[in-house]
Design a protein around this motif. Structure first.
Motif, PDB file in Angstrom:
ATOM      1  N   ILE A 220       1.243  -2.167   0.185  1.00 53.34           N
ATOM      2  CA  ILE A 220      -0.150  -0.073  -0.184  1.00 53.34           C
ATOM      3  C   ILE A 220       0.889   1.384  -0.261  1.00 53.34           C
ATOM      4  N   VAL A 221       1.981   1.483   0.818  1.00 47.90           N
ATOM      5  CA  VAL A 221       2.627   2.342   0.752  1.00 47.90           C
ATOM      6  C   VAL A 221       3.229   2.545  -0.832  1.00 47.90           C
TER       7      VAL A 221
ATOM      8  N   GLY B 203       3.055   5.917  -5.907  1.00 47.80           N
ATOM      9  CA  GLY B 203       2.464   6.348  -7.495  1.00 47.80           C
ATOM     10  C   GLY B 203       1.977   6.996  -7.197  1.00 47.80           C
ATOM     11  N   ASP B 204       0.708   6.449  -6.601  1.00 50.53           N
ATOM     12  CA  ASP B 204      -0.629   7.007  -7.181  1.00 50.53           C
ATOM     13  C   ASP B 204      -0.620   8.323  -7.421  1.00 50.53           C
TER      14      ASP B 204
ATOM     15  N   ARG C 184       8.830   3.902  -4.761  1.00 52.08           N
ATOM     16  CA  ARG C 184       7.657   3.528  -5.936  1.00 52.08           C
ATOM     17  C   ARG C 184       8.796   1.646  -6.684  1.00 52.08           C
ATOM     18  N   GLU C 185       9.949   1.683  -6.398  1.00 53.29           N
ATOM     19  CA  GLU C 185      10.932   1.256  -7.447  1.00 53.29           C
ATOM     20  C   GLU C 185      11.696  -0.055  -6.385  1.00 53.29           C
ATOM     21  N   ARG C 186      11.827   0.008  -5.888  1.00 47.57           N
ATOM     22  CA  ARG C 186      13.366  -0.728  -5.371  1.00 47.57           C
ATOM     23  C   ARG C 186      12.047  -1.028  -3.844  1.00 47.57           C
TER      24      ARG C 186
ATOM     25  N   MET D 149       2.700  13.358   4.610  1.00 47.26           N
ATOM     26  CA  MET D 149       4.224  13.970   5.271  1.00 47.26           C
ATOM     27  C   MET D 149       4.778  13.687   4.102  1.00 47.26           C
ATOM     28  N   PHE D 150       4.709  12.003   4.075  1.00 49.69           N
ATOM     29  CA  PHE D 150       5.629  11.388   3.834  1.00 49.69           C
ATOM     30  C   PHE D 150       5.758  11.519   1.710  1.00 49.69           C
ATOM     31  N   VAL D 151       4.270  12.195   1.356  1.00 46.31           N
ATOM     32  CA  VAL D 151       4.809  12.031   0.483  1.00 46.31           C
ATOM     33  C   VAL D 151       4.728  13.723  -0.783  1.00 46.31           C
TER      34      VAL D 151
END
Ligand code: 4AD
Ligand code: MG
Length: 468
Positions: free
Chosen positions: A271-272, A277-278, A306-308, A445-447
């Motif tokens: 989900i993270v 990604g969204d 998103r990728e790793r 906060m993270f995004v």
């Protein structure tokens, strides 16, 4: 009498995204700036639909120009005219106005004049800050993130369940509860025997509180619908004055039957990644503002996440890493201690340099409902930590064995009778199950890279603050 032509309003976002001009267009919004030359006025209008303003050009020779004096920063206006290719730099389209109507004027005391303001000051004007560029972006991303949460679970056929906000239990057992009562504080009913407050006279005929978590009720639904989630407000009367704690925050809590700790960790990571990604795909303009003015490394970090793959490490090993780091922590890293924010950030920011899930914590520092591991020392708990913030997800496998659960209640000094329904779930069709809580504001906060939780909540509630 000629009736005013009833034209449909176009949002600025739609107008700016058009492929072709429009002979007639109507937009409404708030004036950001006005600039006058001898023959024209240029007005920037924003309606909240996107970060960008639309430029309005008003020809001084038109009748519409009569109103221009009232078109000042902060005023609410309606403009009709023609959507035409712009000659100016920086925008594809502009509106050549034929008519301007001013709904509500503003004046020079309007606090959001063009110059930048500190975030602290903007918090004091939370009724106006949504009209600033930065907070426009924050709350559009908040909107999208909420939508993406539902999309994530609905695509997976999780059932959305509304758990109560008023409850009689303290799920986390931390005693950080806001009491809900309709008793008259000046005239409290007392028990005859001992003089203590008689809550049987209170509204619900028992002590009640605002919920700290929907988990226990979500577990009920998971044992009927298999996969469920809650997404709603939670409340904590914890007196923490940090940039990551709010007294009222939103939590996303999936709960899954037939799922162990590993499946739980998988879902938390998924989900993270999905939410990151969204937002990367759907909020590019808003993110570009954050990466220019809030956090230069934001886009790289989000792409990376998103990728790793994420890392996983048992609590015991995490403690060893902290001890061997040679770093001086304010709170010593010893087995049996809670992970402090400084530890969490060291692990994800400096050591692993990526999100990391710590699991299998000592049972003494975790709530009663977590499943005991065979080692007799730890429980199947997990915390997902991310750079810059620390804990973003907390969850566990739940104790599904009746006797062990009853024993745990006792060990935590909790009354079995109060948890009769929770125990009965273990009596009838019990099954291994797991879930977690993802802090919605921490995720936001993270995004966004915004460093203080007060700036991702429309109207933040923190100790001493409940204005607006
Ligand atoms: O770790 P917590 O306390 O876990 C629970 O409440 C579990 N019952 C969840 C579950 O298993 N269903 O809280 C979960 C998350 C934290 O990781 C953090 O992101 C967020 O909720 N959180 C807060 N966010 C803002 N302000 C606070 N005071 C928060 N406390 C927790
Ligand atoms: Mg936690």
């Amino acid at each position: 009498m000629i009736k005013k032509m009833n034209m449909k309003r176009t949002l600025v976002k739609e107008a700016l995204g058009r492929e072709s001009p429009m002979e007639s267009i109507l937009v409404k919004g708030w004036v950001r700036t006005r600039r006058d030359s001898k023959t024209f006025s240029f007005v920037e209008i924003n309606d909240g639909s996107c970060l960008k303003n639309i430029q309005i050009v008003v020809d001084a020779s038109l009748p519409a120009y009569a109103e221009i004096g009232k078109v000042t920063t902060g005023a609410a206006v309606s403009v009709s005219g023609e959507l035409a290719a712009s000659q100016g730099k920086g925008q594809k389209w502009e509106i050549q106005a034929s008519n301007i109507e001013v709904y509500g004027t503003s004046d020079e005391t309007y606090p959001l004049q063009k110059k930048g303001h500190s975030l602290e000051y903007l918090r004091e004007i939370a009724h106006l800050r949504p009209r600033s560029n930065l907070f426009g972006c924050v709350f559009r991303v908040r909107n999208r993130l909420a939508f993406a949460v539902h999309q994530f679970f609905q695509q997976k056929d999780f059932i959305y369940v509304h758990t109560p906000l008023i409850t009689a239990n303290d799920c986390e057992g931390a005693g950080e509860l806001f009491r809900v009562s309709s008793l008259d504080l000046k005239n409290l009913p007392r028990q005859e025997e001992n003089g203590e407050i008689d809550f049987s006279k209170d509204f619900f005929a028992r002590p009640t509180y605002l919920t700290v978590s929907g988990q226990l009720e979500a577990e009920i639904f998971a044992t009927a619908f298999s996969n469920v989630y809650t997404f709603g407000p939670t409340f904590r009367a914890e007196n923490s004055h940090t940039s990551r704690h709010a007294s009222e925050f939103w939590m996303i809590e999936p709960e899954m039957a037939f799922c162990d700790l590993e499946g739980n960790m998988d879902l938390a990571e998924e989900i993270v990644k999905y939410l990151v990604g969204d937002i990367l795909d759907n909020c590019q303009d808003d993110l570009s503002l954050f990466s220019r003015f809030v956090d230069k490394g934001l886009l790289d970090r989000l792409q990376f996440v998103r990728e790793r793959p994420f890392k996983r490490v048992p609590y015991t090993e995490a403690m060893e890493i902290l001890q061997k780091s040679g770093k001086k922590f304010e709170y010593p890293a010893e087995y049996g201690a809670n992970l402090q924010s400084e530890h969490e950030r060291f692990l994800s920011e400096d050591h692993f340099r990526c999100p990391v899930t710590v699991y299998d914590f000592p049972k003494e520092i975790k709530p009663f409902y977590m499943r005991s591991n065979d080692d007799g020392k730890t429980v199947g708990a997990m915390d997902l930590l991310v750079p810059k913030i620390g804990e973003i997800v907390g969850g566990s496998q739940r104790e599904e064995r009746y006797d062990v659960l009853a024993e745990n209640l006792k060990r935590h000094g909790l009354d079995e009778k109060e948890y009769w329904w929770y125990l009965e779930l273990r009596q009838y069709g019990t099954v291994e199950h797991s879930g977690f809580g993802l802090g919605f504001e921490r995720m936001l906060m993270f995004v966004t890279g915004i460093a203080n939780i007060r700036d991702v909540i429309p109207f933040a509630r923190t100790p001493g603050n409940a204005e607006f």
